[in-house]
Design a protein around this motif. Structure first.
Motif, PDB file in Angstrom:
ATOM      1  N   THR A  43      17.079   4.015  48.504  1.00 58.44           N
ATOM      2  CA  THR A  43      15.713   3.833  48.986  1.00 58.44           C
ATOM      3  C   THR A  43      15.415   2.378  49.304  1.00 58.44           C
ATOM      4  O   THR A  43      15.215   2.016  50.457  1.00 58.44           O
ATOM      5  CB  THR A  43      14.676   4.378  47.984  1.00 58.44           C
ATOM      6  OG1 THR A  43      15.006   3.914  46.689  1.00 58.44           O
ATOM      7  CG2 THR A  43      14.653   5.875  48.007  1.00 58.44           C
ATOM      8  N   LYS A  44      15.405   1.504  48.263  1.00 55.57           N
ATOM      9  CA  LYS A  44      14.815   0.174  48.501  1.00 55.57           C
ATOM     10  C   LYS A  44      15.591  -0.717  49.466  1.00 55.57           C
ATOM     11  O   LYS A  44      15.060  -1.045  50.541  1.00 55.57           O
ATOM     12  CB  LYS A  44      14.580  -0.525  47.180  1.00 55.57           C
ATOM     13  CG  LYS A  44      13.481   0.131  46.405  1.00 55.57           C
ATOM     14  CD  LYS A  44      13.708   0.062  44.934  1.00 55.57           C
ATOM     15  CE  LYS A  44      13.086   1.230  44.260  1.00 55.57           C
ATOM     16  NZ  LYS A  44      13.595   1.425  42.933  1.00 55.57           N
ATOM     17  N   VAL A  47      15.889   0.986  52.967  1.00 49.86           N
ATOM     18  CA  VAL A  47      14.682   1.033  53.802  1.00 49.86           C
ATOM     19  C   VAL A  47      14.378  -0.350  54.371  1.00 49.86           C
ATOM     20  O   VAL A  47      14.119  -0.498  55.576  1.00 49.86           O
ATOM     21  CB  VAL A  47      13.482   1.563  52.980  1.00 49.86           C
ATOM     22  CG1 VAL A  47      12.183   1.307  53.722  1.00 49.86           C
ATOM     23  CG2 VAL A  47      13.628   3.040  52.724  1.00 49.86           C
ATOM     24  N   LEU A  48      14.437  -1.369  53.513  1.00 51.32           N
ATOM     25  CA  LEU A  48      14.146  -2.710  54.024  1.00 51.32           C
ATOM     26  C   LEU A  48      15.197  -3.134  55.051  1.00 51.32           C
ATOM     27  O   LEU A  48      14.864  -3.786  56.049  1.00 51.32           O
ATOM     28  CB  LEU A  48      14.081  -3.714  52.865  1.00 51.32           C
ATOM     29  CG  LEU A  48      13.640  -5.103  53.272  1.00 51.32           C
ATOM     30  CD1 LEU A  48      12.230  -5.078  53.824  1.00 51.32           C
ATOM     31  CD2 LEU A  48      13.711  -6.069  52.101  1.00 51.32           C
ATOM     32  N   LEU A  51      14.271  -1.522  58.239  1.00 54.52           N
ATOM     33  CA  LEU A  51      13.080  -2.155  58.807  1.00 54.52           C
ATOM     34  C   LEU A  51      13.434  -3.491  59.450  1.00 54.52           C
ATOM     35  O   LEU A  51      12.938  -3.819  60.541  1.00 54.52           O
ATOM     36  CB  LEU A  51      12.018  -2.361  57.727  1.00 54.52           C
ATOM     37  CG  LEU A  51      11.333  -1.109  57.181  1.00 54.52           C
ATOM     38  CD1 LEU A  51      10.271  -1.487  56.165  1.00 54.52           C
ATOM     39  CD2 LEU A  51      10.720  -0.302  58.294  1.00 54.52           C
ATOM     40  N   GLY A  68       6.750   0.735  70.612  1.00 55.94           N
ATOM     41  CA  GLY A  68       6.079   1.939  70.108  1.00 55.94           C
ATOM     42  C   GLY A  68       7.048   2.852  69.390  1.00 55.94           C
ATOM     43  O   GLY A  68       6.786   3.306  68.269  1.00 55.94           O
ATOM     44  N   MET A  69       8.178   3.089  70.003  1.00 56.17           N
ATOM     45  CA  MET A  69       9.195   3.942  69.388  1.00 56.17           C
ATOM     46  C   MET A  69       9.689   3.339  68.079  1.00 56.17           C
ATOM     47  O   MET A  69       9.867   4.041  67.082  1.00 56.17           O
ATOM     48  CB  MET A  69      10.365   4.096  70.370  1.00 56.17           C
ATOM     49  CG  MET A  69      11.449   5.015  69.898  1.00 56.17           C
ATOM     50  SD  MET A  69      11.000   6.706  70.202  1.00 56.17           S
ATOM     51  CE  MET A  69      11.511   6.896  71.901  1.00 56.17           C
ATOM     52  N   LEU A  72       7.266   3.808  65.318  1.00 58.53           N
ATOM     53  CA  LEU A  72       7.323   5.202  64.874  1.00 58.53           C
ATOM     54  C   LEU A  72       8.504   5.430  63.926  1.00 58.53           C
ATOM     55  O   LEU A  72       8.360   6.059  62.867  1.00 58.53           O
ATOM     56  CB  LEU A  72       7.471   6.089  66.117  1.00 58.53           C
ATOM     57  CG  LEU A  72       6.946   7.499  66.019  1.00 58.53           C
ATOM     58  CD1 LEU A  72       5.481   7.471  65.676  1.00 58.53           C
ATOM     59  CD2 LEU A  72       7.166   8.220  67.322  1.00 58.53           C
ATOM     60  N   VAL A  75       7.657   3.889  60.562  1.00 61.60           N
ATOM     61  CA  VAL A  75       6.690   4.672  59.788  1.00 61.60           C
ATOM     62  C   VAL A  75       7.375   5.877  59.155  1.00 61.60           C
ATOM     63  O   VAL A  75       7.207   6.157  57.958  1.00 61.60           O
ATOM     64  CB  VAL A  75       5.519   5.119  60.690  1.00 61.60           C
ATOM     65  CG1 VAL A  75       4.690   6.192  60.004  1.00 61.60           C
ATOM     66  CG2 VAL A  75       4.643   3.937  61.034  1.00 61.60           C
ATOM     67  N   PHE A  76       8.183   6.581  59.949  1.00 61.87           N
ATOM     68  CA  PHE A  76       8.820   7.771  59.398  1.00 61.87           C
ATOM     69  C   PHE A  76       9.883   7.404  58.373  1.00 61.87           C
ATOM     70  O   PHE A  76      10.095   8.140  57.410  1.00 61.87           O
ATOM     71  CB  PHE A  76       9.409   8.633  60.522  1.00 61.87           C
ATOM     72  CG  PHE A  76       8.369   9.485  61.168  1.00 61.87           C
ATOM     73  CD1 PHE A  76       7.818  10.543  60.467  1.00 61.87           C
ATOM     74  CD2 PHE A  76       7.905   9.222  62.437  1.00 61.87           C
ATOM     75  CE1 PHE A  76       6.824  11.319  61.035  1.00 61.87           C
ATOM     76  CE2 PHE A  76       6.924  10.003  63.014  1.00 61.87           C
ATOM     77  CZ  PHE A  76       6.381  11.052  62.311  1.00 61.87           C
ATOM     78  N   LEU A  78       9.663   4.894  56.268  1.00 65.70           N
ATOM     79  CA  LEU A  78       8.921   4.612  55.037  1.00 65.70           C
ATOM     80  C   LEU A  78       8.422   5.895  54.393  1.00 65.70           C
ATOM     81  O   LEU A  78       8.366   6.018  53.171  1.00 65.70           O
ATOM     82  CB  LEU A  78       7.725   3.707  55.343  1.00 65.70           C
ATOM     83  CG  LEU A  78       8.026   2.224  55.489  1.00 65.70           C
ATOM     84  CD1 LEU A  78       6.804   1.494  55.988  1.00 65.70           C
ATOM     85  CD2 LEU A  78       8.454   1.659  54.150  1.00 65.70           C
ATOM     86  N   ALA A  79       8.035   6.867  55.228  1.00 60.48           N
ATOM     87  CA  ALA A  79       7.442   8.078  54.660  1.00 60.48           C
ATOM     88  C   ALA A  79       8.499   9.038  54.123  1.00 60.48           C
ATOM     89  O   ALA A  79       8.258   9.738  53.148  1.00 60.48           O
ATOM     90  CB  ALA A  79       6.588   8.784  55.718  1.00 60.48           C
ATOM     91  N   PRO A  82      11.525   7.948  50.487  1.00 61.78           N
ATOM     92  CA  PRO A  82      11.222   8.280  49.094  1.00 61.78           C
ATOM     93  C   PRO A  82      11.224   9.778  48.833  1.00 61.78           C
ATOM     94  O   PRO A  82      11.656  10.226  47.768  1.00 61.78           O
ATOM     95  CB  PRO A  82       9.818   7.707  48.877  1.00 61.78           C
ATOM     96  CG  PRO A  82       9.608   6.745  49.967  1.00 61.78           C
ATOM     97  CD  PRO A  82      10.407   7.232  51.115  1.00 61.78           C
ATOM     98  N   VAL A  83      10.767  10.566  49.814  1.00 64.43           N
ATOM     99  CA  VAL A  83      10.737  12.020  49.619  1.00 64.43           C
ATOM    100  C   VAL A  83      12.157  12.551  49.490  1.00 64.43           C
ATOM    101  O   VAL A  83      12.462  13.351  48.596  1.00 64.43           O
ATOM    102  CB  VAL A  83      10.007  12.696  50.790  1.00 64.43           C
ATOM    103  CG1 VAL A  83      10.021  14.200  50.623  1.00 64.43           C
ATOM    104  CG2 VAL A  83       8.584  12.200  50.894  1.00 64.43           C
ATOM    105  N   ALA A  85      14.820  10.908  48.533  1.00 63.66           N
ATOM    106  CA  ALA A  85      15.390  10.449  47.264  1.00 63.66           C
ATOM    107  C   ALA A  85      14.851  11.283  46.114  1.00 63.66           C
ATOM    108  O   ALA A  85      15.578  11.644  45.184  1.00 63.66           O
ATOM    109  CB  ALA A  85      15.081   8.972  47.049  1.00 63.66           C
TER     110      ALA A  85
END
Lengths: 112, 228
Positions: A43-44, A47-48, A51, A68-69, A72, A75-76, A78-79, A82-83, A85
């Motif tokens: 995760t951590k 994700v970073l 990003l 824009g893409m 998007l 955002v996805f 980040l969302a 965690p789910v 994991a």
């Protein structure tokens, strides 16, 4: 030095930093002894790392539709990370594939 | 997958700290207005995502996004969220700023543990009881704490508002209350940014601690609030 050159160099720095963090995440997934520890690595820093890679790409491309893409994707990322994991961790815990000897305290076991 | 849920199905969760359950026609019609507002927000978001995915804004993309969004809303209805209907920009900035700094320090921490030769981190699973027990707060807090230092969500007890959190790299018993406080601080920042006034008041009540068996309880006695 023009603004474009600065953005290119910043983007390059972001790409290298993101790549290094993703590498560290990969090493963590490989080296950590247990599923739950591995999920921390997945995760951590992962994700970073993604990003930062996205920021690097955005700084290099600099067009509205690409940005824009990229927003998007960020955002996805980040969302969902965690789910994902949490799903893996919960499945591992419930099927008894967690090494209890690595845990100091387990308040989830005390509840059941 | 069964069909669409009726808007007033009895198993809809009532927010403990949110609006009162509909005890009158006025409250019911206001609830309905809130549901419609939530659906329209979701539709607008999906139209926006659709246009971003296609890479440009056009009438065709707007229409396509509208159709896809409507189909998603009709065929995959979600349980209602209990959003207080108000964003606080300043608290939102604090939340975002802290989230970014904590994500960076968490990544560096995990990366360091990962590449440190011969180091075997200890872990722990602790239960943290949130003060605001709405679905939205549970979900957002669970997401956020998975990306901040040390903690990762393992399981959720929705009825009791409990998060089971795995802590990486535990060095001693003092680390556990510290991580519990960190989860509660994350919750507080989220509620300050998006919570209703009632939920904000819940933050001021002392956090009811999880009753754990004394043998394995790492908390000092002062940490134990009254249980409900």
């Amino acid at each position: 030095m023009s603004a474009g050159t600065v953005a290119d160099w910043l983007g390059a720095a972001c790409l290298v930093a993101g790549g290094l963090l993703s590498l560290a995440a990969g090493i963590g997934v490989l080296r950590f002894p247990d599923v739950l520890d591995r999920m921390h690595a997945a995760t951590k820093p992962q994700v970073l790392g993604v990003l930062l890679l996205l920021a690097g790409v955005a700084l290099r491309l600099r067009t509205t539709s690409d940005i824009g893409m990229i927003v998007l994707v960020a955002v996805f990322q980040l969302a969902t990370a965690p789910v994902a994991a949490q799903m893996v961790g919960r499945a591992a815990y419930r099927s008894g594939r967690v090494d209890r000897s690595l845990l100091d305290v387990d308040e989830l076991a005390e509840e059941r | 997958m069964t069909g669409a849920r009726s808007p007033a199905s009895p198993d809809d969760p009532q927010p403990p700290g949110g609006t009162a359950p509909g005890d009158g026609r006025a409250a019911r019609s206001r609830n309905r207005a809130v549901r419609w507002r939530d659906r329209l927000t979701a539709l607008a978001w999906m139209v926006g995502v659709w246009n971003l995915l296609w890479g440009r804004l056009s009438w065709g993309n707007l229409l396509g996004g509208l159709l896809v969004g409507l189909a998603v809303l009709v065929f995959f209805p979600l349980p209602p969220v209990t959003f207080g209907g108000r964003l606080r920009p300043r608290a939102l900035l604090v939340l975002a700023g802290r989230f970014v700094t904590e994500l960076v320090s968490a990544s560096i921490h995990v990366a360091r543990v990962a590449v440190q030769p011969g180091y075997l981190p200890r872990g722990a699973i602790i239960a943290v009881r949130l003060r605001v027990r709405t679905d939205l707060n549970l979900a957002l807090t669970a997401e956020a704490i998975s990306l901040v230092p040390g903690t990762l969500i393992i399981d959720v007890d929705r009825e009791r508002g409990l998060l089971y959190v795995h802590v990486l790299d535990v060095r001693g018993p003092a680390d556990l209350p510290e991580n519990r406080d960190r989860v509660l601080a994350t919750e507080a920042r989220i509620v300050r940014a998006i919570g209703s006034a009632t939920e904000l008041r819940l933050l001021d009540t002392p956090a009811p601690d999880v009753p754990a068996p004394a043998a394995a309880d790492p908390d000092p006695p002062t940490d134990r609030g009254q249980d409900q």
